[in-house]
Motif scaffolding. Structure first.
Motif, PDB file in Angstrom:
ATOM      1  N   CYS A   1     -28.935  -1.037   1.032  1.00 54.71           N
ATOM      2  CA  CYS A   1     -28.655  -2.062   2.033  1.00 54.71           C
ATOM      3  C   CYS A   1     -27.489  -2.925   1.915  1.00 54.71           C
ATOM      4  O   CYS A   1     -26.849  -3.164   0.624  1.00 54.71           O
ATOM      5  N   VAL A   2     -27.089  -3.695   2.859  1.00 55.59           N
ATOM      6  CA  VAL A   2     -25.940  -4.658   2.959  1.00 55.59           C
ATOM      7  C   VAL A   2     -26.489  -5.904   2.557  1.00 55.59           C
ATOM      8  O   VAL A   2     -27.270  -6.520   2.893  1.00 55.59           O
TER       9      VAL A   2
ATOM     10  N   VAL B   1     -33.371   0.207  -5.013  1.00 54.10           N
ATOM     11  CA  VAL B   1     -32.790  -0.559  -4.135  1.00 54.10           C
ATOM     12  C   VAL B   1     -31.243  -0.780  -4.592  1.00 54.10           C
ATOM     13  O   VAL B   1     -31.031  -1.169  -5.565  1.00 54.10           O
ATOM     14  N   VAL B   2     -30.380  -0.391  -3.677  1.00 54.93           N
ATOM     15  CA  VAL B   2     -28.908  -0.568  -4.087  1.00 54.93           C
ATOM     16  C   VAL B   2     -28.459  -1.456  -2.921  1.00 54.93           C
ATOM     17  O   VAL B   2     -28.533  -1.113  -1.691  1.00 54.93           O
ATOM     18  N   GLU B   3     -27.774  -2.634  -3.344  1.00 54.87           N
ATOM     19  CA  GLU B   3     -27.444  -3.681  -2.366  1.00 54.87           C
ATOM     20  C   GLU B   3     -25.769  -3.345  -2.311  1.00 54.87           C
ATOM     21  O   GLU B   3     -25.070  -3.239  -3.482  1.00 54.87           O
ATOM     22  N   THR B   4     -25.141  -3.384  -1.226  1.00 55.79           N
ATOM     23  CA  THR B   4     -23.529  -3.242  -1.007  1.00 55.79           C
ATOM     24  C   THR B   4     -23.206  -4.561  -0.706  1.00 55.79           C
ATOM     25  O   THR B   4     -23.866  -5.523  -0.326  1.00 55.79           O
TER      26      THR B   4
ATOM     27  N   GLY C   1     -25.003  -5.362  12.338  1.00 57.96           N
ATOM     28  CA  GLY C   1     -25.548  -4.031  12.582  1.00 57.96           C
ATOM     29  C   GLY C   1     -24.694  -2.769  11.328  1.00 57.96           C
ATOM     30  O   GLY C   1     -24.229  -3.202  10.408  1.00 57.96           O
ATOM     31  N   MET C   2     -24.757  -1.646  11.902  1.00 61.98           N
ATOM     32  CA  MET C   2     -24.078  -0.715  11.282  1.00 61.98           C
ATOM     33  C   MET C   2     -23.058   0.087  11.870  1.00 61.98           C
ATOM     34  O   MET C   2     -23.457   0.447  13.195  1.00 61.98           O
ATOM     35  N   ASP C   3     -22.194   0.616  11.385  1.00 64.48           N
ATOM     36  CA  ASP C   3     -20.969   1.190  11.888  1.00 64.48           C
ATOM     37  C   ASP C   3     -21.572   2.689  12.261  1.00 64.48           C
ATOM     38  O   ASP C   3     -22.530   3.226  11.564  1.00 64.48           O
TER      39      ASP C   3
ATOM     40  N   THR D   1     -15.720  -2.232   7.353  1.00 66.49           N
ATOM     41  CA  THR D   1     -15.743  -2.571   5.897  1.00 66.49           C
ATOM     42  C   THR D   1     -17.030  -2.341   5.036  1.00 66.49           C
ATOM     43  O   THR D   1     -16.952  -1.578   4.152  1.00 66.49           O
ATOM     44  N   GLU D   2     -18.231  -2.713   5.709  1.00 66.60           N
ATOM     45  CA  GLU D   2     -19.412  -2.767   5.123  1.00 66.60           C
ATOM     46  C   GLU D   2     -19.775  -0.813   4.891  1.00 66.60           C
ATOM     47  O   GLU D   2     -20.556  -0.481   4.124  1.00 66.60           O
ATOM     48  N   ALA D   3     -19.340  -0.330   5.945  1.00 68.84           N
ATOM     49  CA  ALA D   3     -19.606   1.065   5.927  1.00 68.84           C
ATOM     50  C   ALA D   3     -19.032   1.994   5.014  1.00 68.84           C
ATOM     51  O   ALA D   3     -19.345   3.051   4.655  1.00 68.84           O
ATOM     52  N   LYS D   4     -17.735   1.506   4.384  1.00 72.16           N
ATOM     53  CA  LYS D   4     -17.249   2.177   3.335  1.00 72.16           C
ATOM     54  C   LYS D   4     -18.196   2.349   2.033  1.00 72.16           C
ATOM     55  O   LYS D   4     -18.280   3.390   1.459  1.00 72.16           O
ATOM     56  N   GLU D   5     -18.958   1.411   1.658  1.00 67.86           N
ATOM     57  CA  GLU D   5     -19.772   1.214   0.760  1.00 67.86           C
ATOM     58  C   GLU D   5     -20.914   2.014   0.974  1.00 67.86           C
ATOM     59  O   GLU D   5     -21.641   2.892   0.149  1.00 67.86           O
TER      60      GLU D   5
END
Length: 172
Positions: free
Chosen positions: A22-23, A50-53, A125-127, A74-78
């Motif tokens: 999750c972001v 749980v992995v937070e980016t 949202g999400m890319d 940018t968030e999609a890269k991680e």
């Protein structure tokens, strides 16, 4: 170990891993406490992490579509680096299921995949690139939820799915 040599929480010698990618971080303690409680409960069925980016923060509220797209990319890269096994993204345009249907689906996925990664996007949202990496797009309806609350709802539904599949009365 249980009596008879059966390992608790294991099925056919294989323990499923659930990854929630999750972001952003949870800021409110009550959300964090709820997620921790469900992760603790899930421990008897699977390994859960749980992995937070990193969340891209915007300093203004009137962002253009181009600025929002840049944040999502940018968030999609991680996010794209963190997807393991069978990817399921939470997307308002995804498939809606009942809790029983979701439980059946998770059981089928478990038969062929040792890891399932659920992906929750950020505030914007999400890319599409992340959505395309996932095998399933899942929706909890057309309502908009804060992404931190969605994490709690997702954990509860995963727990409910395992309880349904184990024949527990929790679902009733």
């Amino acid at each position: 170990m249980k009596k008879g040599g059966q390992l608790r929480g294991k099925r056919h010698g294989r323990r499923m891993k659930i990854k929630i990618l999750c972001v952003g971080k949870i800021k409110e303690k009550f959300y964090a406490d709820a997620v921790e409680e469900y992760i603790k409960r899930l421990g008897r069925f699977c390994k859960t992490e749980v992995v937070e980016t990193k969340e891209c923060s915007a300093y203004k509220t009137d962002l253009t579509d181009g600025e929002i797209d840049k944040i999502k990319k940018t968030e999609a890269k991680e996010l794209s680096c963190g997807i393991e096994g069978y990817g399921i993204c939470l997307d308002i345009g995804g498939k809606q299921s009942s809790s029983v249907e979701f439980a059946q689906q998770l059981e089928e996925i478990k038969n062929t995949n040792s890891t399932v990664t659920f992906v929750i996007g950020g505030s914007y949202g999400m890319d599409d690139s992340v959505k395309q990496m996932c095998k399933l797009k899942m929706s909890f309806g057309k309502l908009t939820f804060p992404h931190q609350l969605m994490r709690v709802v997702l954990c509860e539904q995963i727990y409910r799915a395992f309880m349904i599949n184990s024949g527990s009365a929790y679902h009733k």
